[in-house]
Design an enzyme around this catalytic site. Sequence first.
Site, PDB file in Angstrom:
ATOM      1  N   CYS A   1     -40.833 -45.112  -5.256  1.00  6.67           N
ATOM      2  CA  CYS A   1     -42.187 -44.647  -5.541  1.00  6.67           C
ATOM      3  C   CYS A   1     -42.874 -45.679  -6.430  1.00  6.67           C
ATOM      4  O   CYS A   1     -42.255 -46.643  -6.902  1.00  6.67           O
ATOM      5  CB  CYS A   1     -42.153 -43.286  -6.235  1.00  6.67           C
TER       6      CYS A   1
ATOM      7  N   CYS B   1     -43.316 -44.020 -16.410  1.00  7.05           N
ATOM      8  CA  CYS B   1     -44.175 -43.769 -15.247  1.00  7.05           C
ATOM      9  C   CYS B   1     -45.478 -43.133 -15.727  1.00  7.05           C
ATOM     10  O   CYS B   1     -45.462 -42.192 -16.522  1.00  7.05           O
ATOM     11  CB  CYS B   1     -43.472 -42.842 -14.275  1.00  7.05           C
TER      12      CYS B   1
ATOM     13  N   HIS C   1     -32.898 -44.023 -12.335  1.00  3.02           N
ATOM     14  CA  HIS C   1     -31.586 -43.438 -12.070  1.00  3.02           C
ATOM     15  C   HIS C   1     -31.053 -43.889 -10.718  1.00  3.02           C
ATOM     16  O   HIS C   1     -31.075 -43.148  -9.727  1.00  3.02           O
ATOM     17  CB  HIS C   1     -31.656 -41.910 -12.152  1.00  3.02           C
TER      18      HIS C   1
ATOM     19  N   HIS D   1     -38.570 -42.827 -17.415  1.00  3.19           N
ATOM     20  CA  HIS D   1     -38.541 -41.393 -17.695  1.00  3.19           C
ATOM     21  C   HIS D   1     -39.285 -41.012 -18.966  1.00  3.19           C
ATOM     22  O   HIS D   1     -39.508 -39.831 -19.218  1.00  3.19           O
ATOM     23  CB  HIS D   1     -37.080 -40.921 -17.788  1.00  3.19           C
TER      24      HIS D   1
ATOM     25  N   GLU E   1     -36.399 -37.186 -19.130  1.00  2.00           N
ATOM     26  CA  GLU E   1     -37.828 -36.889 -19.082  1.00  2.00           C
ATOM     27  C   GLU E   1     -38.159 -35.646 -19.905  1.00  2.00           C
ATOM     28  O   GLU E   1     -39.171 -35.609 -20.611  1.00  2.00           O
ATOM     29  CB  GLU E   1     -38.278 -36.696 -17.627  1.00  2.00           C
TER      30      GLU E   1
ATOM     31  N   CYS F   1     -44.543 -34.953  -9.244  1.00  2.06           N
ATOM     32  CA  CYS F   1     -45.212 -36.166  -8.768  1.00  2.06           C
ATOM     33  C   CYS F   1     -45.348 -36.179  -7.254  1.00  2.06           C
ATOM     34  O   CYS F   1     -44.597 -35.522  -6.529  1.00  2.06           O
ATOM     35  CB  CYS F   1     -44.496 -37.410  -9.289  1.00  2.06           C
TER      36      CYS F   1
ATOM     37  N   SER G   1     -35.851 -43.546  -6.373  1.00  2.00           N
ATOM     38  CA  SER G   1     -35.399 -44.719  -7.125  1.00  2.00           C
ATOM     39  C   SER G   1     -34.430 -45.573  -6.313  1.00  2.00           C
ATOM     40  O   SER G   1     -33.668 -46.363  -6.865  1.00  2.00           O
ATOM     41  CB  SER G   1     -34.746 -44.279  -8.443  1.00  2.00           C
TER      42      SER G   1
END
Length: 344
Positions: free
Chosen positions: A32, A116, A61, A94, A146, A214, A287
Amino acid sequence: MGVVTAQPETTVSTTTAPTGKRVLLAAPRGYCAGVDRAVVAVEKALDLYGPPVYVRKEIVHNKHVVQTLERRGAIFVEETDEVPEGETVIFSAHGVAPVVHQEAAARQLKTIDATCPLVTKVHIEAKRFAADDFDILLIGHDGHEEVIGTSGEAPEHVTLVDGPADVPNVVVRDPEKVVWLSQTTLSVDETMETVRRLRERFPSLQDPPSDDICYATQNRQVAVKKLAPEVELMLVVGSRNSSNSVRLVEVAIEHGANAGYLVDYADEIDEAWLEGVQSVGLTSGASVPEVLVRDVLSWLAERGYGEVQEVTTAEESLVFSLPRELRSELKARGLATTGVSDRA
């Protein structure tokens, strides 16, 4: 940043020998915009400063990505006190709590924040609602980086809600001043069920200003929902500490796949999983570099699954600019301030 638009399903077929066996390949899949930005940030920092460059926690990750960056000279640490004073440290995609920035400043570390932007948005929401004295019900997984970072923005206002089963345990000060936020990488369905149960208890529960989960997480789950009823087996390429990858396996089984497995690499696939299987679904977490998916396709083709149909449920064109700390220095040196990871 670019635009993310949903598209009607399209199918692209690549066929070798007709065996009746096929792979349905989900699109979108893999990297992403936030992951790409974070990985490129480490690559650019290595180019600028040379090794070593320190990274607090795994930048994203994914085992392969971390090992690849380690070979280039990145050193991954758990906490800022492991970074020598005065060195450069990159914060992972994160996000981190404010106290981490304070710790870094105390050690005179040069920081590059690769959080992000969609996670940063949730941090900003948490600070705003805390300033208005709301109780914030943060839907997420206990211990996830996160969640730790977001909670750290307003620890006295945040209560973690770890899924629908945790709803009865929630205690608030004022049922009229409650809002929910969420970790960005959760199952959409489970999150909405958690919100539904919370609203049964707290009818005045407010929604976040915009969706916290997201776009990439949602798009990958939608693609898996489309494929799952058509396949006996779903393979998800991703690491076990990747929340969004783990969710893809769960979504596949919930929506019709007979079985689903998470693998980092093609050689982790058990041939016994293919017994009686005609159709294999394949996707990857947000990821995961595409090279790992291609390795799985080659592995499957060697076992008779040479027909590949790519099923597209959305088109993604979102791009995030690099962290400002990097952009300014790259610009000063006359170097490119944009880039896409080589995804090696």
